[in-house]
Design a protein around this motif. Structure first.
Motif, mmCIF file in Angstrom:
data_model
loop_
_atom_site.group_PDB
_atom_site.id
_atom_site.type_symbol
_atom_site.label_atom_id
_atom_site.label_comp_id
_atom_site.label_asym_id
_atom_site.label_seq_id
_atom_site.Cartn_x
_atom_site.Cartn_y
_atom_site.Cartn_z
ATOM 1 N N MET A 132 -85.438 4.037 31.436
ATOM 2 C CA MET A 132 -86.248 4.761 31.655
ATOM 3 C C MET A 132 -87.725 3.901 32.262
ATOM 4 S SD MET A 132 -86.934 8.814 30.759
ATOM 5 C CE MET A 132 -89.045 8.895 31.151
ATOM 6 N N VAL A 133 -88.464 3.906 30.667
ATOM 7 C CA VAL A 133 -89.355 2.629 31.082
ATOM 8 C C VAL A 133 -89.125 1.680 31.946
ATOM 9 C CG1 VAL A 133 -90.590 1.226 29.510
ATOM 10 C CG2 VAL A 133 -89.606 3.152 28.073
ATOM 11 N N GLY A 134 -87.933 0.571 32.014
ATOM 12 C CA GLY A 134 -87.375 0.214 32.782
ATOM 13 C C GLY A 134 -87.543 0.802 34.402
ATOM 14 N N LYS A 135 -87.406 1.741 34.145
ATOM 15 C CA LYS A 135 -87.462 2.030 35.966
ATOM 16 C C LYS A 135 -88.467 2.262 36.540
ATOM 17 C CE LYS A 135 -82.889 3.413 36.883
ATOM 18 N NZ LYS A 135 -81.971 4.921 36.499
ATOM 19 N N THR A 136 -89.967 2.483 35.332
ATOM 20 C CA THR A 136 -91.061 3.275 36.308
ATOM 21 C C THR A 136 -91.816 2.172 37.337
ATOM 22 O OG1 THR A 136 -92.028 3.499 34.464
ATOM 23 C CG2 THR A 136 -91.330 5.174 35.136
ATOM 24 N N VAL A 137 -93.150 2.108 37.932
ATOM 25 C CA VAL A 137 -94.355 1.224 38.142
ATOM 26 C C VAL A 137 -94.620 0.710 37.132
ATOM 27 C CG1 VAL A 137 -95.835 0.695 40.045
ATOM 28 C CG2 VAL A 137 -93.661 3.181 39.692
ATOM 29 N N GLY A 138 -95.448 -0.273 36.843
ATOM 30 C CA GLY A 138 -96.061 -0.595 36.409
ATOM 31 C C GLY A 138 -95.203 -1.329 35.455
ATOM 32 N N CYS A 139 -93.708 -1.269 34.753
ATOM 33 C CA CYS A 139 -93.025 -2.200 33.870
ATOM 34 C C CYS A 139 -92.343 -3.135 35.000
ATOM 35 C CB CYS A 139 -92.894 -1.404 33.054
ATOM 36 S SG CYS A 139 -93.770 0.550 32.292
ATOM 37 N N GLN A 140 -91.806 -2.854 36.349
ATOM 38 C CA GLN A 140 -91.236 -3.155 36.807
ATOM 39 C C GLN A 140 -90.820 -4.449 37.022
ATOM 40 O OE1 GLN A 140 -93.680 -2.647 40.529
ATOM 41 N NE2 GLN A 140 -91.832 -0.920 40.815
ATOM 42 N N ALA A 141 -92.078 -4.743 36.826
ATOM 43 C CA ALA A 141 -91.675 -7.006 37.187
ATOM 44 C C ALA A 141 -91.069 -7.388 35.759
ATOM 45 C CB ALA A 141 -92.711 -7.560 37.491
ATOM 46 N N GLY A 142 -89.586 -6.811 35.255
ATOM 47 C CA GLY A 142 -89.396 -7.290 34.044
ATOM 48 C C GLY A 142 -88.715 -8.853 34.665
ATOM 49 N N PRO A 143 -88.893 -10.150 32.799
ATOM 50 C CA PRO A 143 -89.041 -10.969 33.675
ATOM 51 C C PRO A 143 -87.784 -11.604 33.851
ATOM 52 C CG PRO A 143 -88.490 -10.163 30.776
ATOM 53 C CD PRO A 143 -88.752 -8.923 31.872
ATOM 54 N N LEU A 144 -86.469 -10.783 34.067
ATOM 55 C CA LEU A 144 -85.299 -11.029 34.929
ATOM 56 C C LEU A 144 -85.675 -11.538 36.094
ATOM 57 C CD1 LEU A 144 -83.001 -10.108 32.929
ATOM 58 C CD2 LEU A 144 -83.515 -12.739 32.845
#
Ligand SMILES: Nc1ncnc2c1ncn2[C@@H]1O[C@H](COP(=O)(O)OP(=O)(O)OP(=O)(O)O)[C@@H](O)[C@H]1O
Ligand SMILES: [Mg+2]
Length: 457
Positions: A391-403
């Motif tokens: 869930m944390v990964g899917k939301t805006v603000g965190c979506q620029a995951g390093p990969l």
């Protein structure tokens, strides 16, 4: 209109039988009188009887033996036995067989009327107690439906109107987890039927062959496993509400049978030959698109127009996001009580994530997320780290995951990237350095070092 209670009377003495019949009919009961045990057994096979009034002296078998045979078919039928004075053994045995009351001959008219009335009332009460028992741990009024969004308030207004009305059929549509069952129960609880039964069945969970007998009941011997007579949901819910969940999954054959119930409020038990009239409100629910199902000929259009006289559409949670904080708070309180915790609310950042998440499983998913957080991890406040990772990964603000990083063609300063990630980690962790370090898979010292380097400290 509620149907008249049916009394079946058996008395060898025709004149006496007539007199009792007239007496009870005067009280508003529908009475049939027969004169031997054989006739009783035949009637019970073909008719709905609410009370059996048996005289012990019959020409073929004794009244007591008749009760024994009736019990073999139907364990719940209400029976009153009239016995000669001084027949203690018979009385004891009759009571053991679950007879409601033994009256001594000669019996007094007032006593007879009173006992018949009490027996039928007890039957009604038994059903009400069952009904209360099944809902006592959860209370299902309209006030239990949480939310203040415009969309939900409109729905609540409709529910109030329906509950107060005499409307017989309601169709609730909405995605999975939007609260369809909650709404169905609320309609029942707010209506004048509230202290009668609410009977729910999930049409997709019951095998097709069983569904008919679950809904309509079956006579003894209707099929191999039908050892005793069984009343179906429509009969048990007489005066109350039947909730047909997942109606979109009902087979075409059952759809035809249901159509008849809706049109006539009458049906036959499986293997039965007599129509049974009931007064029930039928609430159906589905998460399928019934209009599409109709186009694909998987759902009968005549049935659709019948069940859908009053439609309610429950909007998905993502279309009423302002309800999310209210619901989250409601579930926190609910699970605090359930698990004896003292969680005092939710952090700003965690709330932001809840607000941005798309909630494909709607309110049920939100409820599960909060339950999990409270059972597993959180102590005082619900924080981001207590939410599922996906869930944390899917939301805006965190979506620029390093990969997912793409190096821009003009290049980038790697220290800017590092600084930005550290800033985000600290924001997500709400300033808690050890949690921020965890988010970046760093030791606390390594994080501190970088924070100093980038002027965060
Ligand atoms: N507005 C609401 N306020 C409080 N609780 C709610 C609300 N809506 C749903 N819930 C809760 O969410 C859960 C799911 O609701 P419900 O079972 O009524 O959904 P449903 O639409 O029938 O789902 P499904 O299609 O999966 O059967 C239940 O625990 C219910 O109590
Ligand atoms: Mg449901």
């Amino acid at each position: 209109m509620v149907r008249k209670r049916q009394v079946l009377l058996v008395d060898e003495d025709r004149i006496r039988g007539q007199a009792v019949m007239a007496l009870l009919e005067e009280q508003g009961f529908a009475v049939t009188c027969v004169h031997n045990a054989q006739a009783v057994l035949k009637r019970l096979d073909a008719e709905v009887v609410d009370l059996l009034l048996v005289d012990h002296q019959l020409p073929d078998i004794s009244g007591l033996e008749l009760v024994r045979r009736v019990r073999g078919q139907d364990e719940t039928l209400n029976v009153i036995l009239i016995v000669p004075a001084h027949s203690t053994d018979t009385v004891v045995e009759a009571l053991r067989l679950g007879v409601f009351e033994c009256l001594k001959r000669p019996c007094d008219a007032d006593e007879l009327i009173l006992t018949v009335g009490r027996a039928l009332e007890t039957d009604q009460l038994k059903r009400q107690v069952e009904q209360l028992r099944s809902s006592s741990d959860r209370d299902y009024g309209i006030d239990k439906i949480i939310g203040n969004s415009r969309a939900l308030r409109q729905v609540l207004e409709v529910i109030r109107k329906i509950a107060r009305s005499e409307a017989g059929t309601v169709l609730i549509q909405g995605e999975s987890g939007t609260g369809k069952e909650l709404v169905a129960r609320a309609i029942h609880c707010e209506s004048s039927r509230a202290n009668q039964a609410f009977m729910a069945i999930n049409c997709s969970a019951v095998p097709e062959t069983l569904l008919e007998s679950e809904l309509m009941g079956h006579e003894k011997g209707a099929f191999t496993d039908a050892k005793v007579l069984k009343k179906g949901l429509f009969e048990l819910a007489d005066g109350g509400t039947v909730f047909l969940d997942e109606i979109g999954d009902m087979s075409p054959t059952m759809q035809v049978k249901l159509l008849r119930v809706l049109e006539e409020r009458a049906f036959r038990r499986v293997g039965g030959i007599r129509d049974i009239q009931v007064d029930v409100r039928i609430i159906s629910a589905t998460n399928r698109d019934l209009v599409r199902a109709m186009e694909e000929e998987a759902f009968r259009s005549d049935l659709y127009y019948r069940i859908g006289v009053i439609p309610i559409h429950l909007p998905p949670l993502r279309e009423r996001r302002e309800d999310i904080p209210l619901l989250a708070e409601h579930f926190i309180q609910y699970f605090n009580r359930e698990f004896g915790k003292q969680v005092r609310g939710i952090s700003r950042m965690a709330e932001k994530i809840l607000l941005e998440y798309p909630w494909p499983g709607n309110i049920r998913e939100l409820k599960n997320v909060i339950e999990r957080a409270i059972i597993l991890e959180c102590e005082e406040r619900l924080l981001v780290e207590h939410l599922p990772r996906e869930m944390v990964g899917k939301t805006v603000g965190c979506q620029a995951g390093p990969l997912n990083f793409r190096l821009p063609p003009e290049g980038i300063d790697i220290e800017d990237v590092e600084r930005e990630l550290i800033r985000q980690a600290l924001e997500l962790a709400e300033g808690n350095q050890s949690r921020a370090a965890k988010l970046l898979n760093l030791g606390i010292d390594a994080l501190r070092y970088r924070m100093k380097k980038f002027d965060f400290l």
